[in-house]
Scaffold this motif. Structure first.
Motif, PDB file in Angstrom:
ATOM      1  N   ASP A  33       0.216   4.993   1.921  1.00 33.61           N
ATOM      2  CA  ASP A  33       1.608   4.588   1.811  1.00 33.61           C
ATOM      3  C   ASP A  33       2.259   5.266   0.610  1.00 33.61           C
ATOM      4  O   ASP A  33       1.587   5.596  -0.377  1.00 33.61           O
ATOM      5  CB  ASP A  33       1.721   3.071   1.632  1.00 33.61           C
ATOM      6  N   LYS A  34       3.555   5.440   0.684  1.00 33.01           N
ATOM      7  CA  LYS A  34       4.300   6.035  -0.423  1.00 33.01           C
ATOM      8  C   LYS A  34       4.035   5.285  -1.727  1.00 33.01           C
ATOM      9  O   LYS A  34       3.898   5.883  -2.798  1.00 33.01           O
ATOM     10  CB  LYS A  34       5.789   6.023  -0.098  1.00 33.01           C
ATOM     11  N   GLU A  35       3.941   3.955  -1.654  1.00 32.69           N
ATOM     12  CA  GLU A  35       3.781   3.120  -2.850  1.00 32.69           C
ATOM     13  C   GLU A  35       2.349   3.096  -3.376  1.00 32.69           C
ATOM     14  O   GLU A  35       2.084   2.541  -4.442  1.00 32.69           O
ATOM     15  CB  GLU A  35       4.227   1.689  -2.550  1.00 32.69           C
ATOM     16  N   THR A  36       1.389   3.646  -2.615  1.00 31.63           N
ATOM     17  CA  THR A  36      -0.025   3.617  -2.995  1.00 31.63           C
ATOM     18  C   THR A  36      -0.429   4.942  -3.618  1.00 31.63           C
ATOM     19  O   THR A  36      -0.055   6.007  -3.125  1.00 31.63           O
ATOM     20  CB  THR A  36      -0.901   3.338  -1.761  1.00 31.63           C
ATOM     21  N   SER A  37      -1.206   4.884  -4.671  1.00 28.50           N
ATOM     22  CA  SER A  37      -1.731   6.096  -5.303  1.00 28.50           C
ATOM     23  C   SER A  37      -3.206   6.256  -4.952  1.00 28.50           C
ATOM     24  O   SER A  37      -3.833   5.360  -4.405  1.00 28.50           O
ATOM     25  CB  SER A  37      -1.548   6.012  -6.826  1.00 28.50           C
ATOM     26  N   GLY A  38      -3.756   7.446  -5.301  1.00 33.15           N
ATOM     27  CA  GLY A  38      -5.196   7.594  -5.194  1.00 33.15           C
ATOM     28  C   GLY A  38      -5.687   8.713  -4.300  1.00 33.15           C
ATOM     29  O   GLY A  38      -4.932   9.613  -3.909  1.00 33.15           O
ATOM     30  N   ALA A  39      -6.985   8.658  -3.978  1.00 30.89           N
ATOM     31  CA  ALA A  39      -7.692   9.733  -3.288  1.00 30.89           C
ATOM     32  C   ALA A  39      -7.174   9.923  -1.865  1.00 30.89           C
ATOM     33  O   ALA A  39      -7.182   8.991  -1.061  1.00 30.89           O
ATOM     34  CB  ALA A  39      -9.188   9.441  -3.268  1.00 30.89           C
ATOM     35  N   LEU A  40      -6.772  11.145  -1.573  1.00 34.48           N
ATOM     36  CA  LEU A  40      -6.177  11.479  -0.276  1.00 34.48           C
ATOM     37  C   LEU A  40      -6.810  12.775   0.212  1.00 34.48           C
ATOM     38  O   LEU A  40      -6.825  13.784  -0.496  1.00 34.48           O
ATOM     39  CB  LEU A  40      -4.667  11.625  -0.424  1.00 34.48           C
TER      40      LEU A  40
END
Length: 285
Positions: free
Chosen positions: A131-138
């Motif tokens: 999600d746009k609001e979520t950060s982290g490993a992608l």
């Protein structure tokens, strides 16, 4: 595009035809091109599809750009790319809060997809999304050849994803949430627990630290439904701090971060563990 792959020690004997179709999921059209152009080599020699391969063999494929269909891309800002892992076939980045995974409109340029395209000076391929609001490993594929293999790993739950979150209230026990998730009929942006018509969704929640008014938890997904962690925790009565859709209290960001990813490399079969540091704004005011 030329790819040379040394088959791992765990490779079972099989024909090149089965390797391309069943192991590497090469589309039928592309397999046809490879066969008719004689663009597969086994240990340096032109290979026939009936030949058998085994552990330690070296396979080289020559793929033409025209073998795959592409869409136009727009480059973003390469300086926004924080690489956690990269090789010839795949790349894992630490996505910042507030940036979408991929564009929904052809002219968008401010998504992780666009920024990564600028970093690679070429085309990335979306394996999953945050999600746009979520950060982290992608995770992204760097070529269309590996994309279906990574997609299968995701579908068969062979990619482990751990998330860190801070929720409102004090949780009292670890638990597994198995509530089905469906669309909210009144707000197309949202999802809801829908036992009758929803899709199966499973989230494992572990308490990490209990504060006076909040709880830090880690969540592991067995399924990948839209907003799954956010919906499940809100259903428990403990929405994530800063969630703009599932709670009303203001915070500077959604306190949800994809902190860890485990997967087996599609070709080397090595176990990869990738960790993503939290950004400085992941904290309680």
């Amino acid at each position: 595009m030329d790819f040379t792959i040394t088959l791992p020690k765990t490779q079972q004997p099989m024909t090149i035809r089965d390797l391309l179709e069943k192991e590497w999921l090469v589309p039928r059209k592309v397999r046809h091109f490879l066969r008719t152009r004689k663009d597969v080599q086994l240990n340096g020699n032109v290979a026939m599809f009936h030949q058998e391969v085994q552990a330690g063999d070296q396979i080289t494929l020559h793929l033409e750009e025209s073998d795959y269909t592409y869409q136009d891309i727009h480059f973003g800002d390469a300086t926004l790319v924080d690489v956690l892992y990269e090789d010839e076939h795949l790349i894992v980045v630490n996505k910042p809060y507030g940036i979408k995974t991929h564009p929904n409109q052809p002219d968008e340029t401010d998504t992780m997809f666009n920024h990564l395209a600028a970093y690679l000076n070429g085309r990335p391929y979306v394996v999953h999304r945050l999600d746009k609001e979520t950060s982290g490993a992608l995770l992204f594929a760097k070529n269309p050849f590996v994309l279906p293999i990574l997609g299968r790993l995701l579908e068969t739950k062979q990619i482990y994803r751990k998330y860190d979150a801070i929720v409102h209230g004090r949780l009292t026990k670890n638990q597994t949430i198995r509530q089905k998730i469906g669309r909210d009929r009144h707000d197309r942006r949202k999802r809801v627990v829908d036992p009758k018509n929803g899709q199966i969704a499973i989230t494992h929640v572990t308490i990490e630290h209990i504060n006076e008014r909040t709880t830090a938890v880690s969540c592991v997904l067995e399924t990948g439904r839209t907003h799954q962690i956010r919906v499940h925790l809100a259903y428990l009565g403990h929405p994530i701090v800063g969630d703009p859709l599932y709670q009303n209290k203001k915070a500077k960001r959604l306190m949800l971060h994809a902190s860890e990813m485990h997967l087996t490399h599609p070709f080397t079969k090595e176990i990869m563990i990738v960790q993503a540091k939290k950004q400085s704004n992941f904290e309680i005011n």
